[in-house]
Design a protein around this motif. Structure first.
Motif, mmCIF file in Angstrom:
data_model
loop_
_atom_site.group_PDB
_atom_site.id
_atom_site.type_symbol
_atom_site.label_atom_id
_atom_site.label_comp_id
_atom_site.label_asym_id
_atom_site.label_seq_id
_atom_site.Cartn_x
_atom_site.Cartn_y
_atom_site.Cartn_z
ATOM 1 N N ASP A 47 43.836 43.315 42.088
ATOM 2 C CA ASP A 47 43.546 44.742 42.298
ATOM 3 C C ASP A 47 42.236 45.215 41.662
ATOM 4 O O ASP A 47 42.112 46.374 41.288
ATOM 5 C CB ASP A 47 44.711 45.600 41.778
ATOM 6 C CG ASP A 47 45.107 45.261 40.351
ATOM 7 O OD1 ASP A 47 44.321 44.575 39.654
ATOM 8 O OD2 ASP A 47 46.197 45.671 39.935
ATOM 9 N N ASN A 48 41.223 44.340 41.544
ATOM 10 C CA ASN A 48 39.973 44.810 40.949
ATOM 11 C C ASN A 48 38.752 44.486 41.808
ATOM 12 O O ASN A 48 37.649 44.290 41.290
ATOM 13 C CB ASN A 48 39.799 44.258 39.529
ATOM 14 C CG ASN A 48 39.317 42.807 39.516
ATOM 15 O OD1 ASN A 48 39.641 42.026 40.409
ATOM 16 N ND2 ASN A 48 38.549 42.447 38.501
ATOM 17 N N LEU A 49 38.915 44.448 43.118
ATOM 18 C CA LEU A 49 37.809 44.083 44.002
ATOM 19 C C LEU A 49 36.599 44.982 43.800
ATOM 20 O O LEU A 49 35.451 44.503 43.817
ATOM 21 C CB LEU A 49 38.265 44.125 45.467
ATOM 22 C CG LEU A 49 37.201 43.745 46.506
ATOM 23 C CD1 LEU A 49 36.734 42.306 46.323
ATOM 24 C CD2 LEU A 49 37.738 43.959 47.923
ATOM 25 N N ASP A 50 36.820 46.272 43.611
ATOM 26 C CA ASP A 50 35.694 47.192 43.420
ATOM 27 C C ASP A 50 34.842 46.790 42.224
ATOM 28 O O ASP A 50 33.603 46.866 42.270
ATOM 29 C CB ASP A 50 36.202 48.629 43.231
ATOM 30 C CG ASP A 50 36.742 49.226 44.524
ATOM 31 O OD1 ASP A 50 36.488 48.644 45.594
ATOM 32 O OD2 ASP A 50 37.425 50.255 44.446
ATOM 33 N N GLU A 51 35.489 46.352 41.131
ATOM 34 C CA GLU A 51 34.745 45.910 39.948
ATOM 35 C C GLU A 51 34.000 44.615 40.221
ATOM 36 O O GLU A 51 32.851 44.443 39.812
ATOM 37 C CB GLU A 51 35.710 45.729 38.761
ATOM 38 C CG GLU A 51 36.170 47.022 38.142
ATOM 39 C CD GLU A 51 35.058 47.763 37.431
ATOM 40 O OE1 GLU A 51 34.316 47.145 36.647
ATOM 41 O OE2 GLU A 51 34.907 48.978 37.672
ATOM 42 N N VAL A 52 34.638 43.701 40.926
ATOM 43 C CA VAL A 52 33.994 42.424 41.264
ATOM 44 C C VAL A 52 32.710 42.663 42.049
ATOM 45 O O VAL A 52 31.673 42.027 41.808
ATOM 46 C CB VAL A 52 34.955 41.520 42.055
ATOM 47 C CG1 VAL A 52 34.215 40.312 42.647
ATOM 48 C CG2 VAL A 52 36.102 41.052 41.164
ATOM 49 N N ASN A 57 47.675 37.280 46.334
ATOM 50 C CA ASN A 57 47.804 38.174 47.482
ATOM 51 C C ASN A 57 46.845 37.710 48.583
ATOM 52 O O ASN A 57 45.631 37.669 48.368
ATOM 53 C CB ASN A 57 47.470 39.613 47.047
ATOM 54 C CG ASN A 57 47.658 40.610 48.167
ATOM 55 O OD1 ASN A 57 47.095 40.447 49.245
ATOM 56 N ND2 ASN A 57 48.448 41.646 47.918
ATOM 57 N N PRO A 58 47.373 37.348 49.769
ATOM 58 C CA PRO A 58 46.498 36.829 50.834
ATOM 59 C C PRO A 58 45.379 37.782 51.229
ATOM 60 O O PRO A 58 44.246 37.350 51.478
ATOM 61 C CB PRO A 58 47.458 36.596 52.003
ATOM 62 C CG PRO A 58 48.803 36.434 51.360
ATOM 63 C CD PRO A 58 48.783 37.326 50.157
ATOM 64 N N ASN A 59 45.680 39.086 51.265
ATOM 65 C CA ASN A 59 44.643 40.061 51.624
ATOM 66 C C ASN A 59 43.552 40.125 50.569
ATOM 67 O O ASN A 59 42.365 40.232 50.891
ATOM 68 C CB ASN A 59 45.261 41.452 51.825
ATOM 69 C CG ASN A 59 46.116 41.521 53.072
ATOM 70 O OD1 ASN A 59 45.892 40.790 54.037
ATOM 71 N ND2 ASN A 59 47.120 42.393 53.059
ATOM 72 N N THR A 60 43.957 40.046 49.296
ATOM 73 C CA THR A 60 42.981 40.052 48.212
ATOM 74 C C THR A 60 42.070 38.832 48.297
ATOM 75 O O THR A 60 40.841 38.937 48.162
ATOM 76 C CB THR A 60 43.683 40.079 46.844
ATOM 77 O OG1 THR A 60 44.494 41.245 46.751
ATOM 78 C CG2 THR A 60 42.675 40.074 45.711
ATOM 79 N N LEU A 61 42.667 37.675 48.522
ATOM 80 C CA LEU A 61 41.868 36.459 48.632
ATOM 81 C C LEU A 61 40.897 36.537 49.798
ATOM 82 O O LEU A 61 39.727 36.161 49.675
ATOM 83 C CB LEU A 61 42.783 35.240 48.783
ATOM 84 C CG LEU A 61 43.513 34.800 47.509
ATOM 85 C CD1 LEU A 61 44.599 33.782 47.840
ATOM 86 C CD2 LEU A 61 42.533 34.220 46.507
#
Length: 444
Positions: free
Chosen positions: A128-133, A159-163
């Motif tokens: 849940d930290n894609l924005d930070e990445v 999480n498949p969507n996260t990956l």
């Protein structure tokens, strides 16, 4: 910064060996020549010694912040420099996990004050930290770390969507730990039903088995190919996984690369009987056939770099029963001596050691002006005596945890001098702590 003249060293660099003098000025290799007569503030007679580019370790856990009873940036960087490692890239599973840009920058500030070696830190990914990445500065950060297997805190990305989003949107190289969590849990449950709580470490490679590694690694490769991701898979531990990678393209053109670690090149499952939890790593050390298959892939170019996965724990933690003992161990002080021992046994050439521990790491990560012995590059250099045997004992360990899986091992080669960004940081068994290492930058 004092200038240094290294005289009559046998230089190992870019596939060649030759005797030369090296002049270092202001942290930079100023000149390489057969004979240099210029005055320097200090002069080192390196006749009979081998000069290699300092090892760049692309995977360490130095435990700061939050786990400093195991190790910290100061203690572990000291051990690294004594072992000929001049630069490191540190992992985000500290406490707190490095999941924000603010926490990432705090680690850089700590290293500037405490690290004797050059440094970079991975940005951590979670579910849940894609924005930070996506905020990661690709010029100043080595990469993004994705744990596709169990980890500390909130760092398992399952999480498949996260990956999918990470692999399609990451601004820079993604480095992955690949073990399939469902397979590991199923295997563990099987052995618990069979043996109860009496599982010992010899079952570690059966629980974290080839299938668990290959399922995850092949999935990561599939995702990377689909999305054009720059993927770097860490600590390959099985022969089967080596066939996921190719040696056809020049390294600079590869989008998918791989790393081997010293413990997977040195130990096998036969060593659990004597070493016990001290060689409990994730991924697990597996069979002698896996060890030889990994080495073959290193030598033929399918595996691109060699690293340590240095991950210290206390003696008390490692002495716990298998199910409670943490995975990982200290390696940075002994990785290069171990590789030089493998060279003496005819398993790898000096040129290949320089390539896999320095040249290729610099190419993979696009590190600026490091990883090669070239004029105009930072003087990250190691002088080794290949005929100076010594034995690893508790008394000569520099790790904060004060143990090593290499205790009682006799190495033939001794690290005599280590230069970090031009500073003589280690000389004849003594650390010289006058200067800190530098933050690495990347040509991206």
């Amino acid at each position: 910064m004092p200038s240094t003249l290294i005289k009559s060293a046998t230089v190992v660099n870019e596939g060649q060996q030759f005797v030369a003098d090296i002049l270092i000025k202001d942290g930079i290799i100023d000149r390489i020549d057969s004979q240099i007569d210029s005055h320097a503030d200090q002069e080192i007679n390196a006749e009979g010694l081998y000069l290699l580019p300092g090892m760049i370790d692309d995977q360490v856990h130095f435990r700061e912040p939050g786990l400093t009873h195991k190790g910290d940036l100061y203690t572990e960087s000291r051990a690294a420099v004594a072992g000929g490692i001049t630069s490191f890239m540190e992992m985000p599973n500290t406490v707190p996990n490095t999941l924000t840009q603010e926490l990432l920058e705090e680690k850089y500030q700590l290293a500037a004050q405490k690290s004797l070696a050059n440094y970079s830190f991975y940005m951590g990914a979670s579910n849940d930290n894609l924005d930070e990445v996506l905020k990661t500065d690709i010029r100043n950060v080595c990469g993004v770390k994705v744990f596709m297997g169990s980890s500390t805190g909130n760092m398992l990305v399952d999480n498949p969507n996260t990956l999918e989003n990470l692999f399609s949107q990451s601004p820079t190289l993604i480095a992955t730990h690949c073990e399939d969590e469902a397979t590991i849990k199923s295997n563990l449950e099987h052995y618990k039903q069979l043996l109860g709580e009496n599982i010992t470490v010899k079952f570690h490679p059966k629980i974290r088995n080839t299938e668990a590694c290959y399922l995850s690694s092949s999935f990561a490769v599939e995702l990377a190919k689909k999305n054009g991701t720059r993927l770097h898979i860490l600590h390959i531990s099985t022969e089967k996984e080596t066939h996921l990678f190719n040696n056809v393209l020049p390294l600079a053109q590869k989008r998918i690369t791989a790393e081997a670690c010293v413990h997977h090149l040195w130990f096998s499952d036969e060593d659990y009987e004597t070493k016990g939890n001290n060689i409990k790593w994730n991924p697990a050390i597996k069979t002698a056939e896996d060890r030889e298959g990994i080495l073959k892939a290193v030598l033929d170019g399918r595996i691109d770099v060699i690293a340590t996965d240095h991950a210290p724990h206390t003696i008390e933690e490692k002495a716990k029963p298998y199910l409670e003992a943490p995975s990982g161990g200290p390696l940075v002080q002994h990785a290069l001596p171990a590789l030089l021992e493998m060279h003496k046994k005819g398993k790898i050439t000096l040129e290949q050691i320089a390539e896999k521990t320095a040249h290729n790491v610099a190419i993979c990560f696009q590190i600026e002006k490091r990883g090669f012995i070239r004029e105009g590059y930072f003087a990250d250099l190691v002088l080794a005596d290949l005929n100076s045997p010594w034995t690893v004992t508790k008394e000569n360990l520099l790790y904060k945890c004060k143990w090593s899986p290499f205790e009682d091992t006799t190495f033939s080669a001794t690290i005599k001098h280590t230069f970090v960004s031009g500073n003589l940081a280690y000389s004849n068994s003594s650390l010289i702590e006058k200067s800190m290492g530098m933050r690495m930058t990347f040509a991206r």
